[in-house]
Motif scaffolding. Structure first.
Motif, PDB file in Angstrom:
ATOM      1  N   LEU A  61       7.835   5.860   7.800  1.00  0.00           N
ATOM      2  CA  LEU A  61       6.444   5.532   7.500  1.00  0.00           C
ATOM      3  C   LEU A  61       5.498   6.523   8.164  1.00  0.00           C
ATOM      4  CD1 LEU A  61       6.580   1.641   7.916  1.00  0.00           C
ATOM      5  CD2 LEU A  61       6.663   2.961   5.795  1.00  0.00           C
ATOM      6  N   ARG A  62       5.823   6.923   9.378  1.00  0.00           N
ATOM      7  CA  ARG A  62       4.951   7.843  10.117  1.00  0.00           C
ATOM      8  C   ARG A  62       4.910   9.214   9.446  1.00  0.00           C
ATOM      9  NH1 ARG A  62       2.958   7.524  15.448  1.00  0.00           N
ATOM     10  NH2 ARG A  62       1.369   9.164  15.595  1.00  0.00           N
ATOM     11  N   THR A  63       6.046   9.658   8.907  1.00  0.00           N
ATOM     12  CA  THR A  63       6.104  10.979   8.273  1.00  0.00           C
ATOM     13  C   THR A  63       5.766  10.923   6.785  1.00  0.00           C
ATOM     14  OG1 THR A  63       8.485  10.705   7.892  1.00  0.00           O
ATOM     15  CG2 THR A  63       7.803  11.830   9.911  1.00  0.00           C
ATOM     16  N   GLY A  64       5.654   9.720   6.229  1.00  0.00           N
ATOM     17  CA  GLY A  64       5.291   9.589   4.834  1.00  0.00           C
ATOM     18  C   GLY A  64       6.416   9.874   3.852  1.00  0.00           C
ATOM     19  N   VAL A  65       7.671   9.888   4.334  1.00  0.00           N
ATOM     20  CA  VAL A  65       8.781  10.209   3.430  1.00  0.00           C
ATOM     21  C   VAL A  65       9.342   8.969   2.744  1.00  0.00           C
ATOM     22  CG1 VAL A  65       9.438  12.231   4.767  1.00  0.00           C
ATOM     23  CG2 VAL A  65      10.529  10.035   5.260  1.00  0.00           C
ATOM     24  N   GLY A  66       8.874   7.792   3.123  1.00  0.00           N
ATOM     25  CA  GLY A  66       9.351   6.568   2.485  1.00  0.00           C
ATOM     26  C   GLY A  66       8.256   5.532   2.469  1.00  0.00           C
ATOM     27  N   ARG A  67       8.481   4.460   1.741  1.00  0.00           N
ATOM     28  CA  ARG A  67       7.498   3.381   1.671  1.00  0.00           C
ATOM     29  C   ARG A  67       8.206   2.037   1.704  1.00  0.00           C
ATOM     30  NH1 ARG A  67       8.007   1.502  -3.477  1.00  0.00           N
ATOM     31  NH2 ARG A  67       8.659   2.961  -5.111  1.00  0.00           N
ATOM     32  N   LEU A  68       7.508   1.044   2.240  1.00  0.00           N
ATOM     33  CA  LEU A  68       8.058  -0.305   2.289  1.00  0.00           C
ATOM     34  C   LEU A  68       7.877  -1.001   0.949  1.00  0.00           C
ATOM     35  CD1 LEU A  68       6.745  -1.561   5.759  1.00  0.00           C
ATOM     36  CD2 LEU A  68       9.124  -1.075   5.148  1.00  0.00           C
ATOM     37  N   PRO A  69       8.789  -1.915   0.582  1.00  0.00           N
ATOM     38  CA  PRO A  69       8.580  -2.711  -0.631  1.00  0.00           C
ATOM     39  C   PRO A  69       7.302  -3.538  -0.520  1.00  0.00           C
ATOM     40  CG  PRO A  69      10.849  -2.910   0.149  1.00  0.00           C
ATOM     41  CD  PRO A  69      10.077  -2.194   1.217  1.00  0.00           C
ATOM     42  N   GLU A  70       6.765  -3.924  -1.633  1.00  0.00           N
ATOM     43  CA  GLU A  70       5.513  -4.688  -1.663  1.00  0.00           C
ATOM     44  C   GLU A  70       5.652  -5.995  -0.893  1.00  0.00           C
ATOM     45  OE1 GLU A  70       2.398  -6.586  -4.963  1.00  0.00           O
ATOM     46  OE2 GLU A  70       4.133  -5.397  -5.592  1.00  0.00           O
ATOM     47  N   GLY A  71       4.648  -6.282  -0.076  1.00  0.00           N
ATOM     48  CA  GLY A  71       4.610  -7.548   0.659  1.00  0.00           C
ATOM     49  C   GLY A  71       5.386  -7.539   1.963  1.00  0.00           C
ATOM     50  N   ARG A  99      17.956   4.551  -7.292  1.00  0.00           N
ATOM     51  CA  ARG A  99      17.749   5.633  -8.265  1.00  0.00           C
ATOM     52  C   ARG A  99      16.410   6.335  -8.022  1.00  0.00           C
ATOM     53  NH1 ARG A  99      15.788   2.788 -13.968  1.00  0.00           N
ATOM     54  NH2 ARG A  99      14.232   1.442 -13.040  1.00  0.00           N
ATOM     55  N   ASP A 100      15.466   5.636  -7.394  1.00  0.00           N
ATOM     56  CA  ASP A 100      14.146   6.187  -7.104  1.00  0.00           C
ATOM     57  C   ASP A 100      14.216   6.847  -5.732  1.00  0.00           C
ATOM     58  OD1 ASP A 100      11.534   6.700  -6.341  1.00  0.00           O
ATOM     59  OD2 ASP A 100      10.745   4.807  -7.107  1.00  0.00           O
ATOM     60  N   ARG A 101      14.099   8.182  -5.680  1.00  0.00           N
ATOM     61  CA  ARG A 101      14.292   8.903  -4.427  1.00  0.00           C
ATOM     62  C   ARG A 101      13.362   8.392  -3.333  1.00  0.00           C
ATOM     63  NH1 ARG A 101      11.895  12.596  -1.611  1.00  0.00           N
ATOM     64  NH2 ARG A 101      10.257  12.860  -3.181  1.00  0.00           N
ATOM     65  N   ARG A 102      12.088   8.201  -3.663  1.00  0.00           N
ATOM     66  CA  ARG A 102      11.133   7.773  -2.643  1.00  0.00           C
ATOM     67  C   ARG A 102      11.417   6.348  -2.187  1.00  0.00           C
ATOM     68  NH1 ARG A 102       6.503   8.744  -0.049  1.00  0.00           N
ATOM     69  NH2 ARG A 102       4.905   7.132   0.078  1.00  0.00           N
ATOM     70  N   ALA A 103      11.753   5.477  -3.137  1.00  0.00           N
ATOM     71  CA  ALA A 103      12.072   4.092  -2.769  1.00  0.00           C
ATOM     72  C   ALA A 103      13.376   4.014  -1.992  1.00  0.00           C
ATOM     73  CB  ALA A 103      12.159   3.226  -4.020  1.00  0.00           C
ATOM     74  N   ALA A 104      14.326   4.921  -2.305  1.00  0.00           N
ATOM     75  CA  ALA A 104      15.636   4.890  -1.658  1.00  0.00           C
ATOM     76  C   ALA A 104      15.620   5.536  -0.286  1.00  0.00           C
ATOM     77  CB  ALA A 104      16.657   5.592  -2.551  1.00  0.00           C
ATOM     78  N   THR A 105      14.651   6.426  -0.028  1.00  0.00           N
ATOM     79  CA  THR A 105      14.661   7.179   1.223  1.00  0.00           C
ATOM     80  C   THR A 105      14.585   6.270   2.440  1.00  0.00           C
ATOM     81  OG1 THR A 105      13.664   9.129   0.197  1.00  0.00           O
ATOM     82  CG2 THR A 105      13.458   8.929   2.579  1.00  0.00           C
ATOM     83  N   LEU A 106      13.641   5.326   2.430  1.00  0.00           N
ATOM     84  CA  LEU A 106      13.446   4.479   3.598  1.00  0.00           C
ATOM     85  C   LEU A 106      14.686   3.635   3.912  1.00  0.00           C
ATOM     86  CD1 LEU A 106      10.352   2.757   4.904  1.00  0.00           C
ATOM     87  CD2 LEU A 106      12.343   1.333   4.481  1.00  0.00           C
ATOM     88  N   PRO A 107      15.248   2.851   2.953  1.00  0.00           N
ATOM     89  CA  PRO A 107      16.446   2.080   3.306  1.00  0.00           C
ATOM     90  C   PRO A 107      17.644   2.951   3.649  1.00  0.00           C
ATOM     91  CG  PRO A 107      15.958   1.880   0.961  1.00  0.00           C
ATOM     92  CD  PRO A 107      14.787   2.535   1.594  1.00  0.00           C
ATOM     93  N   ALA A 108      17.740   4.139   3.033  1.00  0.00           N
ATOM     94  CA  ALA A 108      18.857   5.030   3.346  1.00  0.00           C
ATOM     95  C   ALA A 108      18.758   5.541   4.783  1.00  0.00           C
ATOM     96  CB  ALA A 108      18.890   6.199   2.370  1.00  0.00           C
ATOM     97  N   VAL A 109      17.555   5.987   5.171  1.00  0.00           N
ATOM     98  CA  VAL A 109      17.353   6.460   6.547  1.00  0.00           C
ATOM     99  C   VAL A 109      17.510   5.305   7.531  1.00  0.00           C
ATOM    100  CG1 VAL A 109      15.684   7.474   8.146  1.00  0.00           C
ATOM    101  CG2 VAL A 109      15.891   8.372   5.819  1.00  0.00           C
ATOM    102  N   ALA A 110      17.002   4.112   7.152  1.00  0.00           N
ATOM    103  CA  ALA A 110      17.141   2.936   8.012  1.00  0.00           C
ATOM    104  C   ALA A 110      18.611   2.604   8.248  1.00  0.00           C
ATOM    105  CB  ALA A 110      16.426   1.741   7.382  1.00  0.00           C
ATOM    106  N   ALA A 111      19.409   2.694   7.182  1.00  0.00           N
ATOM    107  CA  ALA A 111      20.844   2.410   7.308  1.00  0.00           C
ATOM    108  C   ALA A 111      21.527   3.418   8.218  1.00  0.00           C
ATOM    109  CB  ALA A 111      21.499   2.406   5.931  1.00  0.00           C
TER     110      ALA A 111
END
Length: 411
Positions: free
Chosen positions: A321-331, A99-111
């Motif tokens: 991560l390089r483009t700043g469009v997503g972030r990794l979960p904590e830890g 539901r969180d666009r920024r949190a969802a971007t990284l796993p969505a692009v990774a998938a």
């Protein structure tokens, strides 16, 4: 994801229960797959084939449906598996990580990266008569993959498990789309219209405030039958019904939680192991294993799962991560990402499922299954190695930090 809001706390508990069941179910799935292989290579191998080829008729007259036992599992019981997948997709889209666009971007692009590259590798390596199986290495088996991470316990941060689950869920969305769009031969439009009408009835029942479950079950069965007769794979009905399940409280009950709490254990401890028992029985005798290992189809599948997922997911995360469009979960560190990417290469259940849809030739199906076993096993071993290396690095860094603090206090 915060936990101070009641809804978020409920979502967190549901996610923890989901991961626990998937991890335990992964063990049962392995046992069922091993049992199928042993049965198919034993003196009773003919009985394995004869048992799953036995026909069963449900209903009577013009409403009768006749399928062999393997297809009752693949078309019928697996609809329940995909219904539960639909429930978890709905939860993640409405109240979870997606539901969180920024949190969802990284796993969505990774998938997406882990979807495209395996298909490309497969198409580059597979023989011409096997290209229809390009969808085999794109899938991720949630139960197996989560089970691998669960074996390592607290050495894997919770954020890495959440990242894997989210990537796998987005992966499932794409795999379901592939099944519906590319592995449907002919479509009977009248039956398909009936299935869509049935889904409309589900929406209408919700609008009318119907809270009893049995009307939805009856309509759901009708939607499944119409989807089966339409030529679209019947499991798509399960996904659609799962996505239509409300996430809020209806009649004082949290319906999605209720369904998932009751059906998820049935899915992971009964349906998926039965599917493995019915489909994982590859006959390795009489030189079949050596022949399969020498086939380019085997390695197209295996390298698609292993190399395609590790590189595809890893590069996609790096770009985010390089483009700043997503972030990794904590830890979660870079080594964890590679471990998760390797775990995503465990494509067992859905890969087996797609192999049965992709090929009519039994030899191609058997060879593809050897590739699935090989790629999934190598991916699991690589994932464990990478995640253990990440844990050792964290432990070493922690020891160094404590030593520096102690030295500072002494000085």
């Amino acid at each position: 994801m915060t936990t101070d809001h009641p809804r978020d706390a409920r979502t967190s508990r549901a996610l923890k229960d989901f991961l626990h069941d998937e991890a335990a179910g992964g063990v049962v799935l392995v046992l069922a797959a091993v049992a199928a292989v042993i049965w198919a290579n034993s003196p009773f191998a003919d009985g394995y084939v004869a048992f799953w080829d036995r026909e069963l008729t449900v209903g009577g007259g013009g409403a009768a449906i006749t399928e062999d036992l393997q297809h009752w599992v693949n078309d019928g019981l697996m609809a329940l598996f995909f219904f539960v997948v639909g429930l978890e997709i709905k939860r993640e889209l409405v109240t979870g990580e997606l539901r969180d666009r920024r949190a969802a971007t990284l796993p969505a692009v990774a998938a997406v990266g882990g979807f495209v590259l395996p298909a490309v590798i497969f198409l580059a390596l597979a023989p011409d008569d096997a290209l229809a199986g390009w969808g085999i290495p794109v899938a991720t088996d949630i139960a197996f993959a989560v089970g691998v991470l669960a074996l390592l316990g607290s050495r894997v941060p919770a954020g890495a498990k959440l990242l894997l689950l989210t990537v796998a869920i987005v992966d499932d969305i794409m795999a379901i789309t592939v099944i519906a769009a590319f592995y449907t031969d002919t479509v009977a439009l009248a039956w398909l219209a009936g299935a869509v009408l049935g889904l409309g009835v589900v929406v209408l029942l919700r609008r009318l405030g119907v809270t009893a479950i049995w009307p939805y079950v009856l309509v759901g069965v009708a939607v499944w039958v119409a989807t089966l007769e339409s030529g679209v794979h019947a499991t798509i009905a399960g996904v659609a019904l799962g996505l239509l399940t409300p996430t809020g409280r209806v009649g004082g009950r949290d319906v999605l939680d209720l369904f998932e709490h009751r059906l998820h254990p049935v899915s992971v401890f009964l349906v998926v192991p039965l599917f493995a028992l019915a489909n994982a029985g590859v006959d390795f005798r009489d030189g079949a294993l050596g022949e399969a290992m020498g086939s380019s189809l085997t390695w197209a599948v295996a390298l698609g799962l292993l190399l395609g997922k590790v590189v595809g997911v890893g590069v996609a995360v790096w770009l985010c991560l390089r483009t700043g469009v997503g972030r990794l979960p904590e830890g979660v560190e870079r080594m964890h990402v590679l471990g998760v990417a390797a775990a995503a290469g465990i494509g067992f259940t859905v890969s087996l499922f797609i192999s049965e849809l992709a090929y009519d030739d039994a030899g191609l199906v058997q060879t593809a299954k050897v590739g699935i076993f090989t790629g999934s096993l190598l991916a699991a071993l690589l994932s464990v190695g990478l995640l253990l290396a990440a844990a050792r690095r964290e432990s070493t860094d922690g020891d160094d930090s404590r030593a520096e603090e102690a030295a500072g206090r002494r000085s």
